[in-house]
Design an enzyme around this catalytic site. Structure first.
Site, PDB file in Angstrom:
ATOM      1  N   ASN A   1      -9.733  -0.894  10.947  1.00  0.00           N
ATOM      2  CA  ASN A   1      -8.419  -0.310  10.163  1.00  0.00           C
ATOM      3  C   ASN A   1      -8.055   0.874  11.463  1.00  0.00           C
ATOM      4  OD1 ASN A   1      -8.687  -1.262   7.171  1.00  0.00           O
ATOM      5  ND2 ASN A   1     -10.628  -0.921   7.954  1.00  0.00           N
TER       6      ASN A   1
ATOM      7  N   GLU B   1     -13.534  -5.999   9.846  1.00  0.00           N
ATOM      8  CA  GLU B   1     -12.298  -5.576  10.102  1.00  0.00           C
ATOM      9  C   GLU B   1     -12.095  -4.435  10.812  1.00  0.00           C
ATOM     10  OE1 GLU B   1      -9.476  -4.559   6.568  1.00  0.00           O
ATOM     11  OE2 GLU B   1     -10.336  -6.677   6.570  1.00  0.00           O
TER      12      GLU B   1
ATOM     13  N   ASP C   1     -15.302  -1.749   9.469  1.00  0.00           N
ATOM     14  CA  ASP C   1     -16.010  -2.191   8.499  1.00  0.00           C
ATOM     15  C   ASP C   1     -17.021  -3.204   8.671  1.00  0.00           C
ATOM     16  OD1 ASP C   1     -14.378  -0.263   7.000  1.00  0.00           O
ATOM     17  OD2 ASP C   1     -12.914  -1.463   6.337  1.00  0.00           O
TER      18      ASP C   1
ATOM     19  N   SER D   1      -6.577  -3.050   2.307  1.00  0.00           N
ATOM     20  CA  SER D   1      -6.996  -2.427   1.128  1.00  0.00           C
ATOM     21  C   SER D   1      -7.420  -3.753   0.077  1.00  0.00           C
ATOM     22  CB  SER D   1      -5.886  -1.834   0.388  1.00  0.00           C
ATOM     23  OG  SER D   1      -5.684  -0.494   0.801  1.00  0.00           O
TER      24      SER D   1
ATOM     25  N   GLU E   1       0.802  -1.220  -0.075  1.00  0.00           N
ATOM     26  CA  GLU E   1       0.012  -0.183   0.036  1.00  0.00           C
ATOM     27  C   GLU E   1       0.823   1.187  -0.010  1.00  0.00           C
ATOM     28  OE1 GLU E   1      -3.567  -0.379   2.541  1.00  0.00           O
ATOM     29  OE2 GLU E   1      -2.472  -2.196   3.326  1.00  0.00           O
TER      30      GLU E   1
ATOM     31  N   GLY F   1      -7.378   5.303   5.532  1.00  0.00           N
ATOM     32  CA  GLY F   1      -6.684   6.245   4.398  1.00  0.00           C
ATOM     33  C   GLY F   1      -7.321   7.534   4.835  1.00  0.00           C
TER      34      GLY F   1
ATOM     35  N   ARG G   1     -11.520   3.113  11.700  1.00  0.00           N
ATOM     36  CA  ARG G   1     -12.505   2.653  10.948  1.00  0.00           C
ATOM     37  C   ARG G   1     -12.889   1.205  10.883  1.00  0.00           C
ATOM     38  NH1 ARG G   1     -10.785   2.849   5.713  1.00  0.00           N
ATOM     39  NH2 ARG G   1     -11.297   0.586   5.423  1.00  0.00           N
TER      40      ARG G   1
ATOM     41  N   TYR H   1      -9.939   3.210  -4.829  1.00  0.00           N
ATOM     42  CA  TYR H   1      -8.968   3.982  -5.052  1.00  0.00           C
ATOM     43  C   TYR H   1      -9.052   4.717  -6.756  1.00  0.00           C
ATOM     44  CZ  TYR H   1      -6.901   2.183  -0.940  1.00  0.00           C
ATOM     45  OH  TYR H   1      -6.674   1.826   0.414  1.00  0.00           O
TER      46      TYR H   1
END
Length: 332
Positions: free
Chosen positions: A298, A296, A283, A176, A17, A302, A281, A242
């Site tokens: 994070n 999961e 998810d 990602s 990443e 991002g 974050r 992205y």
């Protein structure tokens, strides 16, 4: 808050990443400058051979050869002796997996995001799953194995018996959606395994939850509004994350209020129980029956122009600069 903090911004790194880290870090860099902080850019992958021009840190083409062996050289630099804070703009392995956090803990330097143990746990998808089960946080059914531990035929049989198709196969410690595949039948398993094994020694197999892609940002003790992602593909994969125009984002998500509150509550529980700090974050997938499943956490989400936490913060009237300042406050 004091406006002239001396902040080291870690950019790039050596994970898959790396490019995304450069995009995130450029946004963070601009915000830190706008806020009046003194910013020192460092890329651990370059070691002592750091660019002198800020733009070189964010170029898609690398300034010099990158290597994991350069990390210690970078962290031995004198800039760390006088820094008020290290803002971690790294993603993935050697960035949000506890490696950098452990080094900074040893140096006694404050930094953004979760500390070493929480970073390592949340980056380890299998260990996270174990803890989700322990704390009764709903998560898709799953099993895991080490490379070469099971044949593709054995894995196919296990999927049919324990999960059913379609199923998700992904490496244990990547972000990602790198290395992730959807297996619709046993014929897809062999290829999916070969992809996942390129990225990790441990593989996670998970039941596929049809439905909606939702996420919740956490800032300190506060849960941000639920955001729904509508990707062009069946899942929110790397391209949808992205590439501009490949996903639609709705915040607050158009879901029943009681479901939104449950998602926020589950996010705060997961954040607390896994000992996360600062921001993160969380998810989820939401089934057609409105049953949610945590996928999961994070711990260094991002911060690009397409990123989700800034969108959720904006929904409560928080600008990107205010979000960055809040993360700094939480870190200090």
């Amino acid at each position: 808050m004091q406006s002239n903090l001396r902040i080291i911004l870690l950019v790039g790194g050596t994970s898959t990443e790396r490019y995304i880290s450069k995009l995130s870090s450029k946004s963070i860099y601009n915000a830190l400058n706008t806020l009046g902080h003194e910013v020192i850019l460092l890329d651990p992958a370059y070691g002592d051979n750091q660019p002198t021009e800020p733009e070189k840190f964010f170029d898609e083409k690398d300034f010099a050869e990158i290597s994991n062996s350069n990390y210690i050289k970078c962290f031995n630099r004198k800039e760390f002796d006088s820094a008020d804070l290290v803002f971690i703009g790294l993603h993935g392995k050697w960035g949000e997996d506890g490696t950098v956090q452990a080094i900074l803990d040893l140096k006694g330097v404050k930094y953004t995001g979760s500390k070493t143990l929480a970073s390592a746990v949340t980056m380890d998808k299998i260990l996270s799953k174990i803890l989700f089960d322990k704390f009764n946080i709903p998560t898709p059914r799953w099993f895991s194995f080490n490379n070469c531990e099971m044949s593709s035929e054995e894995i196919s049989d296990k999927i049919e018996k324990e999960l059913s198709y379609p199923a998700i196969i992904k490496p244990n410690d990547q972000g990602s959606t790198v290395g992730l595949s959807i297996c619709r039948n046993k014929n897809d398993v062999k290829l999916a395994l070969s992809v996942a094994k390129d990225y990790s020694e441990k593989i996670l197999v998970e039941e596929f939850i049809p439905g909606r892609e939702l996420t919740v940002g956490v800032l300190g003790e506060d849960a941000l509004p639920v955001l729904e992602i509508k990707p062009k593909h069946e899942i929110y994969d790397y391209e949808c994350k992205y590439t501009s125009g490949m996903s639609e984002y709705i915040v607050p998500a158009d879901i029943p209020e009681n479901i939104a509150k449950e998602l926020q509550r589950a996010s705060l529980i997961a954040f607390k129980e896994l000992e996360c700090e600062g921001y993160a974050r969380i998810d989820f997938r939401l089934s057609p029956e409105n049953k949610f499943y945590l996928l999961e956490i994070n711990t260094l989400p991002g911060m690009t122009s397409l990123s989700l936490v800034p969108k959720m913060a904006k929904a409560v009237g928080m600008s990107f600069e205010q979000l960055i300042e809040r993360i700094i406050e939480l870190s200090l």
